[in-house]
Every structure is written in C-alpha cells, then in structure tokens.
Design an enzyme around this catalytic site. Structure first.
Site, short mmCIF file in Angstrom:
data_model
loop_
_atom_site.label_atom_id
_atom_site.label_comp_id
_atom_site.label_asym_id
_atom_site.label_seq_id
_atom_site.Cartn_x
_atom_site.Cartn_y
_atom_site.Cartn_z
N ASN A 1 0.85 -1.20 0.00
CA ASN A 1 0.00 0.00 0.00
C ASN A 1 0.88 1.24 0.00
OD1 ASN A 1 -2.57 -1.22 0.26
ND2 ASN A 1 -2.21 -1.55 2.44
N ASP B 1 -4.50 -5.81 2.96
CA ASP B 1 -5.67 -6.61 3.33
C ASP B 1 -5.54 -8.05 2.85
OD1 ASP B 1 -7.17 -4.62 4.65
OD2 ASP B 1 -7.55 -3.67 2.72
O1 C5P Z 1 -10.60 -1.36 7.09
P1 C5P Z 1 -9.47 -0.44 6.83
O2 C5P Z 1 -8.24 -1.13 6.27
O3 C5P Z 1 -9.80 0.80 6.07
O4 C5P Z 1 -9.10 0.07 8.29
C1 C5P Z 1 -7.99 0.87 8.50
C2 C5P Z 1 -7.54 0.71 9.93
O5 C5P Z 1 -7.41 -0.67 10.25
C3 C5P Z 1 -6.16 1.30 10.14
O6 C5P Z 1 -6.12 1.76 11.49
C4 C5P Z 1 -5.24 0.11 9.93
O7 C5P Z 1 -4.00 0.26 10.61
C5 C5P Z 1 -6.06 -1.05 10.49
N1 C5P Z 1 -5.83 -2.34 9.85
C6 C5P Z 1 -5.19 -3.33 10.54
N2 C5P Z 1 -5.01 -4.58 9.98
C7 C5P Z 1 -5.47 -4.82 8.73
C8 C5P Z 1 -6.13 -3.83 8.01
C9 C5P Z 1 -6.30 -2.59 8.59
O8 C5P Z 1 -4.76 -3.11 11.68
N3 C5P Z 1 -5.27 -6.03 8.22
#
Ligand code: C5P
Length: 412
Positions: free
Chosen positions: A215, A284
């Site tokens: 990312n 993700d």
């Molecule tokens: O769902 P999304 O990825 O948009 O959420 C972002 C938040 O979730 C951020 O705080 C990110 O650090 C955390 N996150 C995480 N582990 C993942 C995906 C996102 O801790 N696998």
C-alpha cells in the site's frame, strides 16, 4: 519540549500576548488561569496594546505588565532574563502569524521574543489569525517547525472570524486554553507511565523474490504519533513496516515486513499496553503461495490467489483486557459514514479519518487533515496541518481519554 519538572510552589506562568483581535479575550484568560492556581505575569507586544490595555491585564493579574525591552525601570526590577528564568511555563495567546514566524527564526526584537529565546521553560502556543493566513504554506511550515521543536500548539478553533471570514484561525476560548494548560502543567506528562503500541508504514506481501503487494504509506503520520506519545511521557513501542524514516529517539522500534509479521509482533507487545494506535496501511490480502524463485512471465494472463490478512486493529480490540484502541481510516468518499461504520465494526474507541481524494494531503505528503470520531458519539475536526501538529493533537485527545486527572476537560 524540555522535561517538565515543576516545583511544589504555585506554577509561575508567563503569558505572552501578541497583537491580534483575540487579545481582547486575555483578561478572561488571565482570570481563568489564576482560578486554576497559576501565578500569572503578563508580557505584551507593542501591537497587543492596540487591542487591550496593559492596565486591564495589570488589574486582572495583580502585577505590572511588561512591554518594553529597554525600560530601565522594569529592567532594574524584573528584567527580561529574570522573567525568562522566573517562568515555569510560557503561554503565548494569541500567538500571531508574525510572532510565530519570529519564534521559528529565534528573533529577539522585542521583550516577548527575547524572553522566549532566553528561557528553556515549556512553551505553549495558542495561534490566532485570519483563516487565509493560517492556511498559508509559510505559516504551516512555521507551525511544523515549532511542533518539531517540541512546543505545544493549542488550536486554533474553527468558525466565524472578526474580519468576517469563516474558517480555521480563531483562538481557542480562554476556558479551553486554561483547562488544557492546566492539564499539561499539573498532569506534567499526560501519558507518563502508560505504554503505547503503534503500527506504522505499509506492509509488504511477497509474491516471489522480486514482486510484492503493498500500500502507499510513508509512515510519517505513525512516526509523528510515536514521537508525540514519547514526548508525553509514554513508553512507546513502534511496529513499523518498511519506510525511509529513522528511528525516533527513546522509542522501541521493531521493523517488520509482512502483515503476518506485524500481527505477531503486535501480539507480543500489546498485552500490557494502555493504548494501541493502528496507523499502518496493512495489506488486506497476501498471496496464498509465495514462490521461492522468480515467476517467469509468458504471454498469458495470470491470476494470483490471495488470502485475507487478519485485521490487526480488530484483533486487538477483541482481546478481553484490551487497551484504548485508536484506528485510522483513509477514505476517498463518504468519509464520516465509512469511518463511523469502521469505528463500530472494529469496536474502536476512536478513529481518525482522512479524505484521500485530495492530492496534497495524506499518504506521502507532509500535511493531513482529520475527522476524529469517538465511541461516545462525539467528534472533532482537525484542520489541515503538518503531521507533527496533528500527531500532537491526537495524543492530546488520547491523553484526555485515558488520563487520570483530565476528566474535567471539555472537547470543543
Ligand atoms: O478497514 P481499513 O483497512 O480501512 O481500516 C484501517 C484501519 O485498520 C487502520 O487503522 C489500519 O492500521 C487497520 N488495519 C489493521 N489490519 C489490517 C487492516 C487494517 O490493523 N489487516
């Protein structure tokens, strides 16, 4: 900010008043500070006297007001060096764009700037100016430099301005400033004794020895938060994906590559944490299979099978003795709606949402702007500012939530 070790006597607060229309609120500010047991002395710039009289501030503070750098009588009594030494803490409110620019460059062309240069007391600045002046990149850079030096910046607030404009640049209300200064002065370091675990940067998911999925993320926001938490007295554990940033001093940094490694490190670190801040842009998905040799290309289309990575933030929030959990949400549309859903779905205490549709904010930029939502339904807008400034604001909000003696402080 230098280490704050306040004496047992009344805290001596030097209030520097600069020349902006908000100076008229300083009589109230002095009273609010005295109510909170500060011993207050006032220094005014020449421009400040255009907006409020020295007599008014002398009457409310109960002490002569200092203005002139070259006043022989004042120097014989309490001169600029004595005042600089006298102060346990210095508050500049309103801090105008002009005075902020002078502080950045260490100018000493009036009594206030000279005192600031001559003192090592913690410095708190409450900026106030026209919204266009606040938005000017020069002011932004000046604020970023002051925040980097460790000075505390309170506000500004948003709303209608004396000049008729609407926007960011209003001085925070005197009560709010007094409460925040009190929290800083009496709580000393707002996160002292707390352990804060922070994730930052991207994760990198290998496909083969050459290719990967990742990312966009410079890690600047997470690193700035780690520094702000450390300055607030916390023991900080920073779990960082690959970034081009050096380790912040007095922060324990663990470098990881993949989301799985980041998760494992967080699991190892978070058991005794008081606060967890998920600032990393965690991938993700990761490839189901990691090829140990470089995949040879051919003319065909290619599919990769991907598996979901564990959501680290949601995992932390689901633990029985969970810390205070703060997440981030980068959204390109429906910022409030999507961030609110994430706050609830991941069971967070606080979420900092930013709009990534603007080219000059977020990701690799120096600046950001955040909508902060809390689990009690309240919210706060942090306007465009350097990531260091926002990091400090975020840490202040977290300290309000997890601190012991801060419950009396209002969120705007
Ligand atoms: O769902 P999304 O990825 O948009 O959420 C972002 C938040 O979730 C951020 O705080 C990110 O650090 C955390 N996150 C995480 N582990 C993942 C995906 C996102 O801790 N696998």
């Amino acid at each position: 900010m230098p280490d704050i070790t306040f004496p047992s006597h009344k805290i001596k607060l030097l209030l520097g008043v600069c020349g902006g229309i908000a100076a008229y609120k300083c009589a109230d500010l002095v009273r609010r500070l005295i109510e909170r047991d500060f011993d207050v002395r006032v220094v005014m710039t020449a421009a400040a006297t255009e907006f409020i009289t020295p007599m008014t501030l002398q009457a409310v503070s109960g002490h002569p007001v200092h203005m002139d750098q070259f006043d022989a009588e004042m120097e014989a009594g309490m001169g600029h060096i004595e005042l600089a030494r006298w102060a346990d803490i210095i508050l500049v409110a309103p801090a105008t764009a002009n005075s902020l620019a002078k502080f950045v460059h260490g100018e000493a062309d009036n009594l206030l700037t000279t005192i600031l240069l001559a003192s090592n007391a913690p410095l708190i600045l409450a900026p106030a100016m026209n919204q266009q002046m606040w938005k000017n990149p020069t002011t932004e850079q000046n604020l970023a430099s002051l925040a980097k030096l460790g000075h505390t910046i309170l506000g500004p607030g948003v709303g209608e301005q004396a000049c008729g404009d609407v926007g960011a640049g209003r001085m925070l209300e005197p009560l709010d400033i007094a409460q925040r200064v009190q929290a800083i002065a009496f709580a000393k370091q707002s996160l002292a004794g707390k352990t804060v675990v922070i994730t930052a940067g991207p994760t990198v998911e290998a496909i083969d020895p050459v290719r990967y999925i990742s990312n966009h993320s410079s890690g600047k926001m997470g690193y700035a938060i780690a520094k702000a938490a450390q300055r607030a007295g916390a023991h900080v554990e920073l779990v960082s994906g690959p970034v081009h940033l050096g380790d912040p001093s007095n922060v324990v940094v663990t470098r990881v590559t993949s989301a799985a490694e980041m998760l494992q490190t967080v699991k190892d670190k978070v058991a005794n944490a008081d606060v967890f801040i998920g600032c990393a842009a965690v991938a993700d998905y990761s490839p189901v299979e990691v090829f140990c040799h470089k995949i040879k290309k051919n003319d065909e289309q290619m599919s990769l099978k991907l598996q979901r990575n564990t959501d680290i933030l949601a995992w932390v929030a689901a633990q029985p003795n969970r810390p205070y959990v703060v997440g981030f949400a980068a959204e390109s549309q429906n910022l409030r709606e999507f961030a609110t859903k994430k706050l609830h779905k991941k069971k967070l205490n606080m979420i900092c949402a930013n709009d990534i549709s603007s080219d000059c904010l977020g990701f690799n930029s120096e600046n950001n702007a955040l909508l902060v939502l809390f689990d009690d339904g309240s919210e706060k807008i942090l306007n465009v500012a350097a990531k260091e400034v926002l990091a400090q604001n975020i840490i202040d909000e977290i300290a309000l939530a997890v601190g012991e003696n801060d419950s009396s402080i209002n969120r705007e």
